[in-house]
Scaffold this motif. Structure first.
Motif, mmCIF file in Angstrom:
data_model
loop_
_atom_site.group_PDB
_atom_site.id
_atom_site.type_symbol
_atom_site.label_atom_id
_atom_site.label_comp_id
_atom_site.label_asym_id
_atom_site.label_seq_id
_atom_site.Cartn_x
_atom_site.Cartn_y
_atom_site.Cartn_z
ATOM 1 N N ASP A 265 0.823 -1.205 0.000
ATOM 2 C CA ASP A 265 0.000 0.000 0.000
ATOM 3 C C ASP A 265 0.859 1.258 0.000
ATOM 4 N N LYS A 266 1.921 1.282 0.811
ATOM 5 C CA LYS A 266 2.808 2.453 0.862
ATOM 6 C C LYS A 266 3.532 2.667 -0.463
ATOM 7 N N LEU A 267 3.945 1.558 -1.129
ATOM 8 C CA LEU A 267 4.664 1.656 -2.419
ATOM 9 C C LEU A 267 3.733 2.213 -3.494
ATOM 10 N N SER A 268 2.473 1.870 -3.485
ATOM 11 C CA SER A 268 1.510 2.378 -4.457
ATOM 12 C C SER A 268 1.342 3.884 -4.331
ATOM 13 N N GLU A 269 1.327 4.366 -3.064
ATOM 14 C CA GLU A 269 1.204 5.825 -2.821
ATOM 15 C C GLU A 269 2.400 6.566 -3.404
ATOM 16 N N LEU A 270 3.633 6.099 -3.172
ATOM 17 C CA LEU A 270 4.837 6.752 -3.700
ATOM 18 C C LEU A 270 4.841 6.748 -5.229
ATOM 19 N N ALA A 271 4.422 5.662 -5.826
ATOM 20 C CA ALA A 271 4.411 5.572 -7.300
ATOM 21 C C ALA A 271 3.446 6.583 -7.898
ATOM 22 N N GLN A 272 2.274 6.791 -7.202
ATOM 23 C CA GLN A 272 1.300 7.760 -7.708
ATOM 24 C C GLN A 272 1.858 9.185 -7.644
ATOM 25 N N ARG A 273 2.588 9.545 -6.555
ATOM 26 C CA ARG A 273 3.177 10.894 -6.437
ATOM 27 C C ARG A 273 4.260 11.099 -7.505
ATOM 28 N N LEU A 274 5.097 10.100 -7.764
ATOM 29 C CA LEU A 274 6.156 10.233 -8.790
ATOM 30 C C LEU A 274 5.566 10.408 -10.184
ATOM 31 N N GLN A 275 4.438 9.783 -10.404
ATOM 32 C CA GLN A 275 3.814 9.889 -11.729
ATOM 33 C C GLN A 275 3.370 11.328 -12.013
ATOM 34 N N THR A 276 3.000 12.100 -10.963
ATOM 35 C CA THR A 276 2.551 13.479 -11.173
ATOM 36 C C THR A 276 3.703 14.421 -11.456
ATOM 37 N N VAL A 277 4.942 14.152 -10.940
ATOM 38 C CA VAL A 277 6.090 15.065 -11.156
ATOM 39 C C VAL A 277 6.848 14.766 -12.448
ATOM 40 N N ASN A 278 6.772 13.580 -13.055
ATOM 41 C CA ASN A 278 7.424 13.227 -14.341
ATOM 42 C C ASN A 278 8.940 13.482 -14.269
ATOM 43 N N LEU A 279 9.663 12.602 -13.578
ATOM 44 C CA LEU A 279 11.117 12.722 -13.344
ATOM 45 C C LEU A 279 11.932 12.810 -14.629
ATOM 46 N N PRO A 280 11.716 11.999 -15.682
ATOM 47 C CA PRO A 280 12.539 12.120 -16.892
ATOM 48 C C PRO A 280 12.452 13.479 -17.577
ATOM 49 N N VAL A 281 11.232 14.083 -17.544
ATOM 50 C CA VAL A 281 11.085 15.399 -18.198
ATOM 51 C C VAL A 281 11.843 16.459 -17.421
#
Length: 875
Positions: free
Chosen positions: A644-660
């Motif tokens: 559950d905690k890993l799913s939350e972190l993945a959702q936040r990273l998806q909003t910031v778009n690290l490669p861009v």
């Protein structure tokens, strides 16, 4: 030149002597299968004339495997009404002998005489090659070379030009030719002989003009580059001043700082996500470990029944294997006994067969001995007959010279008597009955005729005497000649102990008959004793010894069994018994192996069952199973919370778009760096252009371009002058060569005439040109599409073969007109010729055979049946 006889011995294919005689003056056709020696015969003729007898480069003439053999060739031929015999032996007992009408020459002198006579030469050392073979090399076509005529003509060109007369030589040394050479030399100073490309002064002038044009073009390019450089410097200065004021790289640096902060925040979230994933993998590994441990315990509990079932099956397999082993043991013992009995029966059968074979051998040897003994007796009788007939022939022998002299004397006597009768006085008498007339003391009666050569008295009873005095100035000398011939004939007959010439000739005939009978008896003797009486007697003695030895061997053999079986039947029974024993042995061995394997499997099954029972009866096993179940439940709860905690972190990273965000930092940093570098590079470029333009402005490029333009105009005028001179000399040389070619064509007219003669038989209406080297050139033929022309080398291989033969016949006609020796040899020269064209070529060859001797070698006798001559085979 006419070949009459050829004899070769120890020459490649022919170890035994081979003699070919009876060659005719025209066509001579030899037809035989491949590898029967046709090409070897042709090579023997070439070797006899072209190879030095002392040459050591002719090892290939020896028969295969005969390292000590002496190849020998003997040729009889006629040339200029003289009879020649050439004898050559190579490698072993080297010799060369040339006999011309009884006059002998030998060694290198004879070889050089033949070379000068026939038109060829010998190499300095080594084997003869086509370049040394001259006229014979042109006319004696070697297998597979009939289509290649240019090189052969080149090697014989000097002899052909001599046959054409001295005109070509005069043409080559004429004043006109000197002018042609002078013009050609001057033309070749400016143009290459083959391609006509510029050379020498002309090429130098063209090179100078090209260099000046390139230099002028470079100067013009430099001037244009200077002008464009001034414009570029202006633009660079304008852009540099604009960037000094705007400073675009500073704005980009500020944007880079903001982008870097956003990237660092996103990377923190990514690191947390990575750590959470590692912890989740650890707890998943613990869950798998506890679950695996519980599953293993469950499998151990289920394997007890499986191990008991497996033990029962292996015990059943062992019982079955022991039953098969007990069943095969008596069968194997029975098969062993049967095999021993079969082998003993086979031994006895072979022993009986050996005795029968030995008895048949004795019977065969006895028959051979009887036949040889009979042949020996007959051979001795034939030998005695040969000796007697040879002795009789020797007794009847008349020396050939004496018989020839005797015939000459008889001919001389008849001639003298005929001459005497022609000039003597003839007396004819018609006497009445009872008249008495005496002539030279001899009384005559009736009608008679007498010839008188000296004073003769005629006495007539009752009338008187009449004296006849013959006249004629030569009468007395003719009479003396007649008497001398008669006396010489009588002396010869007396020396031969004969009464007349007819008796001597009969004696010579009887001698020939005796020789013939002796030859026939020798043939019978050779058939009875091919290797001689001594060898035949030795064969009789050998057979007697072998017969005695065979009888001793039979006596030493054991007696035949009273009642045996045939060897094939015994071998069949022995093979069946052996096969049965092998099968029983294999089956018994398989049963033993199967029983052993079954025992091992039973023991292994018992051990496995005991191990499973020990494991299940362990007191601590139940505690370990309970502990593993509790640990698995705790691990599954932790795993769910971490997911559950890993799913939350993945959702936040998806909003910031690290490669861009990383790309924004890279883009802004590169843009700022490029803006600063472009500003600095522009300053450097401004400095470089300022220095470069100052340097070019001081060089005076426009003045240099004007000077190069003047030099280029002068070089262009020089090139035009040399071009006009080269073209004029080239045109003049072409005209001179055309005139010279026309004169050469007139001088080659005799050869052209002979070529046209044969060409009209092969290709009616066709025309062919003779090249300057006297070889066939362009040929023009009529077809359904009109006239077609092509060079000789452009023809097909078959057409070149036919034209090669036609050209050689024309050369032979030309040589014959010049009283040069000719002989043509065609060794499979028309193998690529179709049936229709071969029919025309046979007409050509038949026509040429009216003037030349032609030897044709072919492996297709059916293709030459209509040549007009009988095909001969190689003996």
């Amino acid at each position: 030149m006419k070949l009459q006889r050829l004899r070769i011995e120890n020459f490649k294919l022919f170890r035994a002597p081979l003699e070919i005689d009876g060659l005719t003056d025209g066509l001579n056709l030899f037809a035989a299968p491949n590898e029967s020696g046709k090409s070897t015969v042709a090579e023997a003729i070439r070797a006899a004339f072209f190879e030095r007898h002392r040459s050591s480069a002719v090892e290939h003439l020896r028969p295969w495997g005969e390292s000590s053999a002496t190849p020998m060739v003997e040729v009889d031929f006629e040339l200029d009404s003289k009879r020649y015999r050439l004898t050559k032996a190579f490698l072993g007992k080297k010799r060369c002998e040339l006999v011309i009408d009884g006059r002998a020459m030998d060694g290198a002198v004879a070889e050089d005489h033949l070379a000068a006579l026939l038109g060829f030469r010998f190499p300095g050392k080594g084997a003869s090659t086509p370049e040394h073979m001259g006229i014979p090399g042109l006319l004696w076509i070697k297998q597979g070379t009939s289509h290649d005529i240019a090189s052969a003509v080149g090697f014989a060109s000097d002899h052909l030009r001599n046959a054409l007369g001295e005109s070509l030589g005069e043409l080559a040394s004429s004043n006109g030719d000197a002018v042609l050479k002078a013009v050609e030399a001057e033309r070749n100073e400016l143009l290459t002989p083959a391609a006509g490309t510029p050379r020498g002064a002309y090429a130098d002038a063209l090179k100078l003009r090209a260099e000046l044009e390139a230099e002028l073009e470079r100067l013009h390019a430099d001037i244009e580059s200077y002008q464009s450089g001034v414009d570029r410097l202006f633009n660079l200065r304008r852009d540099h001043q604009r960037d000094e004021v705007a400073r675009p790289w500073a704005t980009l640096r500020e944007q880079l700082v903001v982008a870097q902060q956003r990237l660092d925040e996103a990377r923190g979230l990514d690191e947390k996500k990575t750590a959470q994933e590692a912890a989740l993998r650890q707890i998943a590994a613990q869950v798998n470990s506890w679950r695996t441990q519980l599953q293993a315990m469950e499998r151990e509990e289920g394997s007890l029944v499986q191990r008991e079932t497996n033990l029962q099956k292996t015990q059943e397999v062992l019982a079955k294997a022991l039953g098969e082993l007990q069943a095969w043991e008596p069968r194997h013992a029975s098969a062993t006994k049967a095999d021993a009995e079969a082998r003993e029966n086979l031994r006895l059968a072979r022993q009986a067969a050996s005795r029968i074979a030995q008895e048949k051998t004795i019977e065969s040897l006895a028959e051979q001995l009887a036949a040889l003994s009979q042949s020996h007796e007959k051979a001795k009788a034939e030998q005695e007959k040969v000796t007697r007939l040879q002795a009789e022939a020797q007794a009847l022998a008349v020396p050939e010279g004496e018989l020839k002299r005797l015939r000459q004397c008889a001919d001389a006597l008849r001639t003298a008597q005929a001459r005497l009768d022609a000039v003597a006085t003839a007396l004819e008498f018609e006497l009445q009955p009872g008249a008495k007339v005496r002539v030279a003391g001899t009384e005559l009666t009736g009608s008679q005729r007498q010839t008188v050569i000296a004073r003769t008295d005629i006495e007539i009873e009752g009338v008187g005497r009449i004296s006849v005095l013959p006249g004629g100035a030569d009468l007395e000398s003719i009479a003396i000649e007649r008497d001398r011939a008669r006396d010489q004939l009588a002396a010869l007959l007396q020396g031969l102990r004969a009464e007349s010439l007819a008796a001597v000739e009969e004696r010579a005939r009887q001698q020939v008959l005796r020789k013939g009978e002796a030859g026939a008896a020798e043939a019978v003797l050779a058939a009875l004793a091919p290797k001689g009486l001594g060898t035949l007697a030795a064969d009789v003695a050998t057979r007697e010894a072998r017969l005695a030895e065979a009888r001793l061997v039979l006596q030493a053999m054991p007696p035949a069994p009273a009642a045996g079986i045939a060897v094939p039947s015994a071998e069949s029974e022995e093979a069946a018994a052996r096969a049965a024993l092998e099968a029983a042995s294999a089956a018994l061995n398989d049963a033993k192996v199967a029983a052993g394997n079954a025992r091992e499997q039973v023991k292994a099954a018992e051990d496995e069952l005991a191990a499973v029972k020990a494991t299940l009866n362990d007191p601590a096993r139940a505690g370990r199973k309970t502990e593993a179940g509790g640990a698995l439940t705790d691990a599954l709860a932790q795993q769910s919370a971490m997911q559950d905690k890993l799913s939350e972190l993945a959702q936040r990273l998806q909003t910031v778009n690290l490669p861009v965000l990383a790309q924004d930092v890279e883009r802004l940093e590169r843009s700022a760096r490029q803006a600063e570098a472009a500003h600095s590079q522009r300053a450097t470029e401004i400095t470089r252009l300022e220095v470069e333009l100052e340097t070019k402005g001081a060089l005076g490029q426009e003045e240099a371009a004007s000077e190069k333009q003047r030099e280029l105009e002068h070089a262009t005028r020089r090139c035009a002058e040399l071009e006009r001179r080269a073209r004029a000399l080239d045109h003049l040389l072409k005209l001179l060569r055309e005139k010279r070619s026309a004169l050469a064509r007139r001088l080659r007219a005799p050869l052209q005439k002979h070529l046209d003669h044969y060409l009209q038989i092969l290709f009616p209406g066709a025309q062919i040109e003779v090249g300057d080297d006297l070889s066939p050139g362009r040929i023009t033929r009529q077809s359904l599409r009109g006239a077609q022309s092509g060079e000789f080398e452009e023809l097909s291989v078959g057409a070149r073969e036919q034209m090669g033969v036609v050209a050689r016949l024309a050369y032979a006609d030309l040589l014959k007109e010049a009283n040069k020796p000719t002989l043509l040899i065609l060794d499979d020269a028309l193998v690529n010729t179709d049936e229709e064209r071969l029919r025309q070529m046979k007409r050509v060859l038949y026509d040429a055979a009216q003037r030349h001797q032609i030897l044709i070698f072919s492996c297709h006798p059916e293709a030459w049946r209509d040549l007009g001559v009988v095909a001969r085979s190689i003996p």
